[in-house]
Design a protein around this motif. Structure first.
Motif, PDB file in Angstrom:
ATOM      1  N   LYS A 129      43.562  79.352  35.913  1.00  0.00           N
ATOM      2  CA  LYS A 129      44.288  78.450  35.010  1.00  0.00           C
ATOM      3  C   LYS A 129      43.529  77.124  34.930  1.00  0.00           C
ATOM      4  N   GLU A 130      42.489  77.121  34.100  1.00  0.00           N
ATOM      5  CA  GLU A 130      41.629  75.937  33.977  1.00  0.00           C
ATOM      6  C   GLU A 130      41.150  75.770  32.531  1.00  0.00           C
ATOM      7  N   ASP A 131      40.692  74.571  32.237  1.00  0.00           N
ATOM      8  CA  ASP A 131      40.022  74.286  30.975  1.00  0.00           C
ATOM      9  C   ASP A 131      38.561  74.674  31.164  1.00  0.00           C
ATOM     10  N   PHE A 132      38.079  75.648  30.399  1.00  0.00           N
ATOM     11  CA  PHE A 132      36.721  76.149  30.623  1.00  0.00           C
ATOM     12  C   PHE A 132      35.675  75.048  30.490  1.00  0.00           C
ATOM     13  N   THR A 133      35.886  74.118  29.579  1.00  0.00           N
ATOM     14  CA  THR A 133      34.889  73.075  29.368  1.00  0.00           C
ATOM     15  C   THR A 133      34.746  72.161  30.591  1.00  0.00           C
ATOM     16  N   LYS A 134      35.733  72.217  31.503  1.00  0.00           N
ATOM     17  CA  LYS A 134      35.675  71.391  32.717  1.00  0.00           C
ATOM     18  C   LYS A 134      35.586  72.253  33.983  1.00  0.00           C
ATOM     19  N   CYS A 135      35.467  73.554  33.800  1.00  0.00           N
ATOM     20  CA  CYS A 135      35.490  74.491  34.920  1.00  0.00           C
ATOM     21  C   CYS A 135      34.084  74.693  35.495  1.00  0.00           C
ATOM     22  N   HIS A 136      33.971  74.741  36.824  1.00  0.00           N
ATOM     23  CA  HIS A 136      32.695  75.029  37.490  1.00  0.00           C
ATOM     24  C   HIS A 136      32.570  76.545  37.635  1.00  0.00           C
ATOM     25  N   ILE A 137      32.267  77.188  36.514  1.00  0.00           N
ATOM     26  CA  ILE A 137      32.323  78.640  36.470  1.00  0.00           C
ATOM     27  C   ILE A 137      31.208  79.299  37.271  1.00  0.00           C
ATOM     28  N   ARG A 138      30.073  78.618  37.448  1.00  0.00           N
ATOM     29  CA  ARG A 138      28.949  79.220  38.157  1.00  0.00           C
ATOM     30  C   ARG A 138      29.343  79.691  39.562  1.00  0.00           C
ATOM     31  N   SER A 139      30.070  78.842  40.288  1.00  0.00           N
ATOM     32  CA  SER A 139      30.433  79.190  41.665  1.00  0.00           C
ATOM     33  C   SER A 139      31.352  80.401  41.711  1.00  0.00           C
ATOM     34  N   HIS A 140      32.284  80.503  40.753  1.00  0.00           N
ATOM     35  CA  HIS A 140      33.191  81.652  40.714  1.00  0.00           C
ATOM     36  C   HIS A 140      32.418  82.947  40.447  1.00  0.00           C
ATOM     37  N   ILE A 141      31.495  82.898  39.495  1.00  0.00           N
ATOM     38  CA  ILE A 141      30.730  84.086  39.138  1.00  0.00           C
ATOM     39  C   ILE A 141      29.791  84.491  40.272  1.00  0.00           C
ATOM     40  N   ILE A 142      29.098  83.520  40.858  1.00  0.00           N
ATOM     41  CA  ILE A 142      28.168  83.826  41.948  1.00  0.00           C
ATOM     42  C   ILE A 142      28.909  84.461  43.122  1.00  0.00           C
ATOM     43  N   SER A 143      30.115  83.957  43.405  1.00  0.00           N
ATOM     44  CA  SER A 143      30.912  84.514  44.499  1.00  0.00           C
ATOM     45  C   SER A 143      31.256  85.970  44.239  1.00  0.00           C
ATOM     46  N   LEU A 144      31.684  86.276  43.024  1.00  0.00           N
ATOM     47  CA  LEU A 144      32.059  87.657  42.702  1.00  0.00           C
ATOM     48  C   LEU A 144      30.838  88.567  42.650  1.00  0.00           C
ATOM     49  N   LEU A 145      29.730  88.070  42.106  1.00  0.00           N
ATOM     50  CA  LEU A 145      28.508  88.872  42.081  1.00  0.00           C
ATOM     51  C   LEU A 145      28.014  89.152  43.495  1.00  0.00           C
ATOM     52  N   GLY A 146      28.189  88.163  44.373  1.00  0.00           N
ATOM     53  CA  GLY A 146      27.771  88.346  45.758  1.00  0.00           C
ATOM     54  C   GLY A 146      28.522  89.489  46.429  1.00  0.00           C
ATOM     55  N   LYS A 147      29.829  89.570  46.154  1.00  0.00           N
ATOM     56  CA  LYS A 147      30.630  90.658  46.725  1.00  0.00           C
ATOM     57  C   LYS A 147      30.179  92.008  46.177  1.00  0.00           C
ATOM     58  N   LYS A 148      29.868  92.045  44.869  1.00  0.00           N
ATOM     59  CA  LYS A 148      29.418  93.283  44.240  1.00  0.00           C
ATOM     60  C   LYS A 148      28.072  93.724  44.815  1.00  0.00           C
ATOM     61  N   ASN A 149      27.149  92.746  44.944  1.00  0.00           N
ATOM     62  CA  ASN A 149      25.801  93.077  45.387  1.00  0.00           C
ATOM     63  C   ASN A 149      25.730  93.416  46.868  1.00  0.00           C
ATOM     64  N   SER A 150      26.686  92.897  47.658  1.00  0.00           N
ATOM     65  CA  SER A 150      26.689  93.181  49.095  1.00  0.00           C
ATOM     66  C   SER A 150      27.076  94.620  49.401  1.00  0.00           C
ATOM     67  N   SER A 151      27.605  95.316  48.407  1.00  0.00           N
ATOM     68  CA  SER A 151      28.010  96.706  48.621  1.00  0.00           C
ATOM     69  C   SER A 151      26.833  97.657  48.580  1.00  0.00           C
ATOM     70  N   GLY A 152      25.642  97.130  48.356  1.00  0.00           N
ATOM     71  CA  GLY A 152      24.455  97.973  48.338  1.00  0.00           C
ATOM     72  C   GLY A 152      24.002  98.342  46.943  1.00  0.00           C
ATOM     73  N   ALA A 153      24.789  97.965  45.924  1.00  0.00           N
ATOM     74  CA  ALA A 153      24.410  98.270  44.544  1.00  0.00           C
ATOM     75  C   ALA A 153      23.274  97.353  44.101  1.00  0.00           C
ATOM     76  N   GLU A 154      22.578  97.756  43.075  1.00  0.00           N
ATOM     77  CA  GLU A 154      21.485  96.948  42.550  1.00  0.00           C
ATOM     78  C   GLU A 154      22.028  95.623  42.013  1.00  0.00           C
ATOM     79  N   PRO A 155      21.407  94.483  42.394  1.00  0.00           N
ATOM     80  CA  PRO A 155      21.884  93.177  41.922  1.00  0.00           C
ATOM     81  C   PRO A 155      21.939  93.133  40.401  1.00  0.00           C
ATOM     82  N   LYS A 156      23.030  92.597  39.879  1.00  0.00           N
ATOM     83  CA  LYS A 156      23.217  92.539  38.436  1.00  0.00           C
ATOM     84  C   LYS A 156      23.635  91.140  38.030  1.00  0.00           C
TER      85      LYS A 156
END
Length: 323
Positions: A129-156
């Motif tokens: 629940k945020e205003d995207f223009t003021k949201c620090h979206i990079r940290s949210h995405i990197i966190s989720l990608l990190g969880k995905k990539n830690s499972s052994g799948a190819e980094p995406k």
């Protein structure tokens, strides 16, 4: 250009008669069989709130457009997708059905709650629940990608698929395109005129603007197809279109010494769009130095911003920073 045939359906609250909308539903007898925990009784689901003009909200009535938007971005099983302004969740549904894990950023608290409740039974959606223009979206995405990539799948890389309010489209584009280290593709539903302008790669034109330089610096844009205004509620005064930006990696950016100083020069050049560059850039360095740099890259000393390509601007900048 392909144009999808609209098959609009009215939103739920338009199907109610005034008397039905105003009176509470009749109490239903309990059957004894309990419904699953994360699947609310459909008869108790409230219709979505009316679109708020102040937020530029327009409901998409054609589910085929949502499916096409997901296909344009190449969304597939296992992808992480950012959606800006999920609204009632019609595009969210298409993304989840395509196998994506979605991070949805919604400014409107009512809409955020609605889409969160609608998909309460899945773990493939996170609502911010945020205003995207003021949201620090990079940290949210990197966190989720990190969880995905830690499972052994190819980094995406993640993707962005959104139907955004027309009035913030340029601001959203400016925020997303420099994030090539996080996102690979950005597919947006924008005002048709805006999509045509942003996808123009010719640049050497009197119609060229700083945003065109910006878009081509950070991405390869492609206009996909037009979406008629009749596909929305309330119906806007203009048509829309889907545009895809294939984001460049940092190593693929034009070789400037500093993107910040490069775009500072671009903004100065276009402040006097009809002025010669030797005049509009004279606060950066002497006019004689601008003329020498233009001559060095094979351009007339009388050149204006619309006479240069992206490569010309890059070479001009790299010469001027040495002065």
């Amino acid at each position: 250009m392909l144009s999808l045939t609209p098959r609009p359906l009215p939103p739920p609250f338009l199907l109610q008669s005034p008397s039905t909308a105003a009176s509470p539903p009749r109490r239903q007898k309990r059957s004894g069989r309990r419904l699953p925990r994360h699947h609310p009784n459909p008869q108790r689901q409230r219709p979505p709130p009316r679109p708020r003009k102040s937020l530029g909200q327009h409901y998409m009535l054609n589910s085929g457009i949502n499916d096409a938007l997901a296909r344009v971005a190449g969304v597939e099983e296992g992808d992480v997708v950012l959606e800006i302004g999920p609204g009632t969740g019609s595009l969210t549904n298409a993304l989840i059905n395509a196998g994506a894990t979605v991070i949805a950023v919604e400014k409107d608290p009512q809409m955020a709650m609605l889409v969160k409740d609608r998909f309460a039974s899945t773990d493939r959606l996170t609502v911010l629940k945020e205003d995207f223009t003021k949201c620090h979206i990079r940290s949210h995405i990197i966190s989720l990608l990190g969880k995905k990539n830690s499972s052994g799948a190819e980094p995406k890389y993640a993707k962005v698929v959104s139907n955004i309010p027309f009035n913030i489209s340029t601001e959203v584009v400016k925020k997303l395109l420099p994030l090539g280290d996080v996102f690979s593709d950005v597919a947006l539903l924008l005002q048709d005129e805006t999509a045509i302008r942003l996808s123009d790669v010719s640049l050497r034109s009197s119609e060229c603007r700083p945003i065109n330089i910006f878009v081509n610096f950070y991405s390869d844009p492609q206009y996909k197809f037009k979406v008629e205004r009749t596909n929305f509620f309330p119906q806007p005064n203009v048509d829309a279109a889907i545009i895809r930006f294939k984001l460049k990696q940092v190593a693929e950016y034009p070789p400037v010494t500093s993107p910040k100083s490069f775009f500072s020069m671009i903004n100065s050049a276009f402040n006097g769009k009809r002025k010669m560059l030797r005049r509009s850039l004279q606060h950066i360095c002497p006019s004689i130095a601008v003329e020498a740099a233009l001559t060095n890259i094979g351009l007339p000393v009388t050149s204006r911003p619309g006479d240069l390509s992206l490569e010309d601007f890059v070479r001009l900048h790299n010469l001027l920073v040495k002065v």
